[in-house]
Design a protein around this motif. Sequence first.
Motif, PDB file in Angstrom:
ATOM      1  N   TRP A  74      -8.433   1.649   2.413  1.00 57.82           N
ATOM      2  CA  TRP A  74      -7.342   1.246   3.304  1.00 57.82           C
ATOM      3  C   TRP A  74      -7.190   2.241   4.445  1.00 57.82           C
ATOM      4  O   TRP A  74      -7.411   3.451   4.273  1.00 57.82           O
ATOM      5  CB  TRP A  74      -6.035   1.170   2.521  1.00 57.82           C
TER       6      TRP A  74
ATOM      7  N   ALA B 158      -8.552 -10.625   5.952  1.00 61.21           N
ATOM      8  CA  ALA B 158      -8.971  -9.602   6.909  1.00 61.21           C
ATOM      9  C   ALA B 158      -8.781 -10.055   8.350  1.00 61.21           C
ATOM     10  O   ALA B 158      -8.587  -9.221   9.249  1.00 61.21           O
ATOM     11  CB  ALA B 158     -10.430  -9.230   6.670  1.00 61.21           C
TER      12      ALA B 158
ATOM     13  N   VAL C  87      -5.019  -2.023   8.359  1.00 63.02           N
ATOM     14  CA  VAL C  87      -4.984  -3.045   7.314  1.00 63.02           C
ATOM     15  C   VAL C  87      -3.537  -3.313   6.907  1.00 63.02           C
ATOM     16  O   VAL C  87      -2.882  -2.470   6.299  1.00 63.02           O
ATOM     17  CB  VAL C  87      -5.810  -2.614   6.086  1.00 63.02           C
TER      18      VAL C  87
ATOM     19  N   ARG D 106      -5.830   1.303  -5.254  1.00 59.89           N
ATOM     20  CA  ARG D 106      -5.698   0.327  -4.173  1.00 59.89           C
ATOM     21  C   ARG D 106      -6.015   0.958  -2.820  1.00 59.89           C
ATOM     22  O   ARG D 106      -6.659   0.341  -1.968  1.00 59.89           O
ATOM     23  CB  ARG D 106      -4.294  -0.276  -4.171  1.00 59.89           C
TER      24      ARG D 106
ATOM     25  N   ALA E  28      -8.617  -2.256  -0.077  1.00 56.47           N
ATOM     26  CA  ALA E  28      -8.178  -2.676   1.256  1.00 56.47           C
ATOM     27  C   ALA E  28      -8.253  -4.187   1.413  1.00 56.47           C
ATOM     28  O   ALA E  28      -7.484  -4.789   2.168  1.00 56.47           O
ATOM     29  CB  ALA E  28      -9.015  -1.994   2.332  1.00 56.47           C
ATOM     30  N   ASN E  29      -9.189  -4.804   0.691  1.00 58.30           N
ATOM     31  CA  ASN E  29      -9.299  -6.264   0.692  1.00 58.30           C
ATOM     32  C   ASN E  29      -9.505  -6.728  -0.741  1.00 58.30           C
ATOM     33  O   ASN E  29     -10.277  -6.123  -1.487  1.00 58.30           O
ATOM     34  CB  ASN E  29     -10.465  -6.718   1.579  1.00 58.30           C
TER      35      ASN E  29
ATOM     36  N   ASN F 125      -5.552  -8.960  10.469  1.00 60.47           N
ATOM     37  CA  ASN F 125      -5.367  -7.547  10.777  1.00 60.47           C
ATOM     38  C   ASN F 125      -5.881  -7.250  12.188  1.00 60.47           C
ATOM     39  O   ASN F 125      -6.886  -7.826  12.622  1.00 60.47           O
ATOM     40  CB  ASN F 125      -6.121  -6.670   9.775  1.00 60.47           C
TER      41      ASN F 125
ATOM     42  N   PHE G 275       0.808  -1.218   0.000  1.00 60.18           N
ATOM     43  CA  PHE G 275       0.000   0.000   0.000  1.00 60.18           C
ATOM     44  C   PHE G 275       0.846   1.274   0.000  1.00 60.18           C
ATOM     45  O   PHE G 275       0.472   2.271  -0.614  1.00 60.18           O
ATOM     46  CB  PHE G 275      -0.903   0.046   1.245  1.00 60.18           C
TER      47      PHE G 275
ATOM     48  N   ARG H 129      -4.165  -7.508   2.852  1.00 62.15           N
ATOM     49  CA  ARG H 129      -5.350  -7.259   2.028  1.00 62.15           C
ATOM     50  C   ARG H 129      -5.977  -8.550   1.519  1.00 62.15           C
ATOM     51  O   ARG H 129      -7.066  -8.526   0.930  1.00 62.15           O
ATOM     52  CB  ARG H 129      -5.008  -6.329   0.859  1.00 62.15           C
TER      53      ARG H 129
END
Length: 725
Positions: free
Chosen positions: A449, A459, A453, A436, A441-442, A462, A417, A456
Amino acid sequence: MSPCKVIKQAAYCCLIIFASVFALPGAALNLPPLVPAVHSFTANSGASGAFRLSNDIRLIVDGHDAQSTRDNGLTLIPPTLLSFAQTFKTDLETLFPHTSVTLSTGDTQALPVHPTVIAISLSDRVNATHADGTTTTEGYELQVLPTSIRITASGSKGAFWGTRTLLQGLVLAGEFPLGTVVDQPDWQTRGFMLDVGRQWYPITFLRDLCTYASWFKVSEFHVHLSDNVSPRGNPNAYARFRLRPEDSALAGLTPHLNETYSRAEFEDFQTHCAARGVTIIPELESPGHALVITQWRPELALSSDPTLINLTVPDAIPTIKAIWKEFLPWFHTKQVSIGADEYNSSLADDYNNFVNEMSDFIGQESGKTIRIWGTREPSNTTSVSKNITIQHWDFGDDDPFELIRSGYDVINSEDSFQYIVMKQSGSFPQQLNQTRLWEGANVDTGGIWDPHVFDRGNASNNPRISDPHLKGAIMAAWNDHGPTASTFLEAFYALKEGIPVVASVGWLAASGPNHLTHAQFLEAFAQLEASAPGQNLDRRIPSKSAMVVAYAAPFPKSGIVPDRSGNGYDAHFDSATGSLHTSLGSKGHNYTLLLRATLDGSPGTLLSGPDDSFGVASRADGALTLAFTSSDITYLMSNYTLSWGSGTVEIVLTGTQDGTSVFVDGTHAGDFLVSIDGTNVFEPMAFVAPLQIIGGEHSEVKELAMWDGIHDANGLSSVEEMRGI
């Protein structure tokens, strides 16, 4: 590049503003898209109208509170409330030139009768907290009433952030809707990192970058002060340590003194950033990325890799301690980074022991804690102490959620990221991937994001937003290809859109009910970026029209040369050198520049400014070509040969943040490109237009004109004809 292509460009502070307000029926009751967004805004019930600035403003700081420095962040030089008020005054007058602000200290309980009064005072009744529930001095409340604005904050920095919210709202809308903002950051660490070790950046640039970031409530600027390019078998590869030691025993660290910062310069830099709410986090890298140390002390190098210090050599750790002992007094932060990433896994225990020993040493010497880059050292007998903060960057080197569960404080710099590499990379983008960040984020469910996070793809891997060991996020800009791959201003182009996004999600988590959306960001960013006070990294030049400046012969032998653009940028002709001296520096992107001059067939400078210069240079084969020079590095247009004669040569430069093109006598001569690491991979160079000195001893300038935007080189004829473009 087409010349016609246009690239679009826990005390309680109280700040009270009593102002002239114009109540406008039907005025917007919602906030404009602030960056970052605020946690909550409640419009005044039944109210209409909005707050607007008057021309005459009184700014009063309570005499009992003016010297308060309440701040529970990382800085060791927190500004006073009065200092933040002084910065606010300067920014207010800069952004709104019609205003005149008078600053004084006094009694804020009995305010004078005046069209606009801003009063700043302190009290003991606020409870601003981060997402993890810990108290923060960065929170504030902004109450906007028909005749007053009140900012209340949990510390002096919180009041300053409140002024950023107020100023952004006024910039975007010209007014501020009536109601109440309640706001505070979700995370303490909202930052960015710049690799200063592998590229030279003037200290003035770093100051300006800090100023820009502060506009978006960034709290930390992580400065990576030592590093090296990949040696590729060359032990003398580019490696730099950027701080200039005062101890002569360490002089071998910095043989290139012109590429170092003195203590006075670095002190001023930190003070400047602190005055805008930003703490400098210095990083001195070892035992990896340490070629600059082993070039000085070859006996300390690991035999298999000269960029690694052999921690088993008796003098290795004492040498690193000596370096830190020299510079710790320079650093005005409670936490520093020792780097410590990408070390040899066969020396895992030596590495862990080294990190712990350095943590103890730095703590005993200065009272500071340390952070390191995440590095997975395969040891079953030793580990890094839990009082050391881990800056995660890659899952191949650590598991951030496991570290958090184990009790480590973790900063998110996850490379998928938040990593960029200047100019070219097979692994990372050259600007943050906005798609992105806003939508990825996923990998399955998408989403925005934010610092919680890391993974990605999973989940469940995290932490919770409220986890006390999650300290925030820092994006990172790296110069893997060294100093020739980019100019220092190109770093700003790479960072300027990513910084506010990372700062925004660090201020307000994506799950917050009022979080910033991508559409809101796009609506506001261009105007906010152009308005960020206290700096001019875009190198903007005010102009009444598209034509920014124009000079045409004949020039007087001495005296004033009028600017024919109508902007009044008159120049002075220096008869001794045959050059024009202007009050301008550089013109940033986008631009079109026309230069007509007679050349004498010798290399020489045609245009020079504070950021770069442009002129005629010799290639290795002796032929003449055109070239830009930036930071003492010359970039030749290698595939072009310049011809000259008794006639006048017409040169047109067009520049965007994506590159620089040249046209000679109406023909496209080429684009400025740079070879990446001496390979056949070439990337464009984006130079600003130098305007401080025009012409010189090897040229006779006939005409110069500059326009904002990109224009067709074949359509440019004369200054008088082009004024209307």
